[in-house]
Design a protein around this motif. Structure first.
Motif, PDB file in Angstrom:
ATOM      1  N   LEU A 296       0.819  -1.209   0.000  1.00  0.00           N
ATOM      2  CA  LEU A 296       0.000   0.000   0.000  1.00  0.00           C
ATOM      3  C   LEU A 296       0.858   1.266   0.000  1.00  0.00           C
ATOM      4  O   LEU A 296       0.542   2.233  -0.692  1.00  0.00           O
ATOM      5  N   ARG A 297       1.956   1.255   0.748  1.00  0.00           N
ATOM      6  CA  ARG A 297       2.878   2.409   0.723  1.00  0.00           C
ATOM      7  C   ARG A 297       3.404   2.647  -0.689  1.00  0.00           C
ATOM      8  O   ARG A 297       3.483   3.785  -1.157  1.00  0.00           O
ATOM      9  N   GLU A 298       3.789   1.549  -1.336  1.00  0.00           N
ATOM     10  CA  GLU A 298       4.327   1.672  -2.692  1.00  0.00           C
ATOM     11  C   GLU A 298       3.265   2.195  -3.655  1.00  0.00           C
ATOM     12  O   GLU A 298       3.540   3.067  -4.485  1.00  0.00           O
ATOM     13  N   LEU A 299       2.049   1.680  -3.546  1.00  0.00           N
ATOM     14  CA  LEU A 299       0.972   2.152  -4.420  1.00  0.00           C
ATOM     15  C   LEU A 299       0.646   3.624  -4.168  1.00  0.00           C
ATOM     16  O   LEU A 299       0.429   4.390  -5.110  1.00  0.00           O
TER      17      LEU A 299
ATOM     18  N   ALA B 115      -4.273   9.434  -8.248  1.00  0.00           N
ATOM     19  CA  ALA B 115      -5.239  10.121  -9.122  1.00  0.00           C
ATOM     20  C   ALA B 115      -6.403   9.194  -9.458  1.00  0.00           C
ATOM     21  O   ALA B 115      -7.566   9.622  -9.481  1.00  0.00           O
ATOM     22  N   LEU B 116      -6.120   7.927  -9.712  1.00  0.00           N
ATOM     23  CA  LEU B 116      -7.172   6.952  -9.988  1.00  0.00           C
ATOM     24  C   LEU B 116      -8.112   6.809  -8.797  1.00  0.00           C
ATOM     25  O   LEU B 116      -9.339   6.788  -8.952  1.00  0.00           O
TER      26      LEU B 116
ATOM     27  N   ARG C  12      -8.186   7.083   9.594  1.00  0.00           N
ATOM     28  CA  ARG C  12      -7.067   7.613  10.392  1.00  0.00           C
ATOM     29  C   ARG C  12      -6.115   6.504  10.854  1.00  0.00           C
ATOM     30  O   ARG C  12      -4.896   6.666  10.803  1.00  0.00           O
ATOM     31  N   LEU C  13      -6.650   5.371  11.307  1.00  0.00           N
ATOM     32  CA  LEU C  13      -5.788   4.280  11.773  1.00  0.00           C
ATOM     33  C   LEU C  13      -4.872   3.776  10.661  1.00  0.00           C
ATOM     34  O   LEU C  13      -3.688   3.507  10.884  1.00  0.00           O
ATOM     35  N   LEU C  14      -5.426   3.662   9.455  1.00  0.00           N
ATOM     36  CA  LEU C  14      -4.622   3.210   8.320  1.00  0.00           C
ATOM     37  C   LEU C  14      -3.567   4.250   7.969  1.00  0.00           C
ATOM     38  O   LEU C  14      -2.406   3.916   7.749  1.00  0.00           O
ATOM     39  N   ARG C  15      -3.971   5.520   7.932  1.00  0.00           N
ATOM     40  CA  ARG C  15      -3.030   6.598   7.614  1.00  0.00           C
ATOM     41  C   ARG C  15      -1.891   6.639   8.640  1.00  0.00           C
ATOM     42  O   ARG C  15      -0.724   6.735   8.285  1.00  0.00           O
ATOM     43  N   ASP C  16      -2.231   6.524   9.924  1.00  0.00           N
ATOM     44  CA  ASP C  16      -1.209   6.534  10.978  1.00  0.00           C
ATOM     45  C   ASP C  16      -0.268   5.332  10.865  1.00  0.00           C
ATOM     46  O   ASP C  16       0.942   5.452  11.025  1.00  0.00           O
ATOM     47  N   ARG C  17      -0.828   4.199  10.551  1.00  0.00           N
ATOM     48  CA  ARG C  17      -0.003   2.990  10.421  1.00  0.00           C
ATOM     49  C   ARG C  17       0.953   3.100   9.240  1.00  0.00           C
ATOM     50  O   ARG C  17       2.119   2.719   9.335  1.00  0.00           O
ATOM     51  N   LEU C  18       0.469   3.632   8.124  1.00  0.00           N
ATOM     52  CA  LEU C  18       1.313   3.779   6.937  1.00  0.00           C
ATOM     53  C   LEU C  18       2.378   4.853   7.128  1.00  0.00           C
ATOM     54  O   LEU C  18       3.453   4.771   6.556  1.00  0.00           O
ATOM     55  N   SER C  19       2.073   5.850   7.944  1.00  0.00           N
ATOM     56  CA  SER C  19       3.057   6.904   8.165  1.00  0.00           C
ATOM     57  C   SER C  19       4.071   6.511   9.225  1.00  0.00           C
ATOM     58  O   SER C  19       5.056   7.215   9.453  1.00  0.00           O
ATOM     59  N   GLY C  20       3.863   5.375   9.899  1.00  0.00           N
ATOM     60  CA  GLY C  20       4.823   4.889  10.877  1.00  0.00           C
ATOM     61  C   GLY C  20       4.535   5.366  12.292  1.00  0.00           C
ATOM     62  O   GLY C  20       5.306   5.106  13.199  1.00  0.00           O
ATOM     63  N   ARG C  21       3.446   6.058  12.505  1.00  0.00           N
ATOM     64  CA  ARG C  21       3.123   6.554  13.844  1.00  0.00           C
ATOM     65  C   ARG C  21       2.573   5.461  14.752  1.00  0.00           C
ATOM     66  O   ARG C  21       2.673   5.540  15.939  1.00  0.00           O
TER      67      ARG C  21
END
Length: 106
Positions: free
Chosen positions: A72-75, A83-84, A95-104
């Motif tokens: 998901l990070r790579e995509l 854009a798609l 938010r949980l997904l965003r935080d996990r992907l950002s490393g928080r």
């Protein structure tokens, strides 16, 4: 000439015949009642096996989650993919997904 096979002391039966019953009870689990210690040991072993299985499943899920996070990070680093997503109406991310992907939240 046959050789005598030595008998170990714990298998010897007293000559008076009184030891016969105790020998049978000691050697054959079907003839004796389960002790509290034996039952506790069995419960402990079953619980240990259950927890080991649970731990293996947790490790498997953790590995799969790490793979999914990397994909998901790579995509999300590809502007065409982002854009798609926006064209399809996916403009926000939980938010949980965003935080996990950002490393928080690892």
């Amino acid at each position: 000439m046959a050789r005598a096979i030595p008998v170990s002391p714990d298998l010897a039966v007293p000559a008076d015949g009184q030891g016969q019953a105790s020998l049978r009870d000691d050697r054959c689990p079907a003839n004796r009642k389960s002790t509290p210690e034996a039952r506790a040991r069995k419960v402990f072993m079953l619980e240990r096996a259950r927890q080991q299985t649970l731990f293996r499943r947790m490790e498997s899920v953790r590995t799969e989650m790490a793979v999914l996070e990397n994909v998901l990070r790579e995509l999300l680093s590809d502007p065409a993919f982002v854009a798609l997503l926006r064209r399809q109406g996916f403009v926000t991310m939980p938010r949980l997904l965003r935080d996990r992907l950002s490393g928080r939240n690892s």
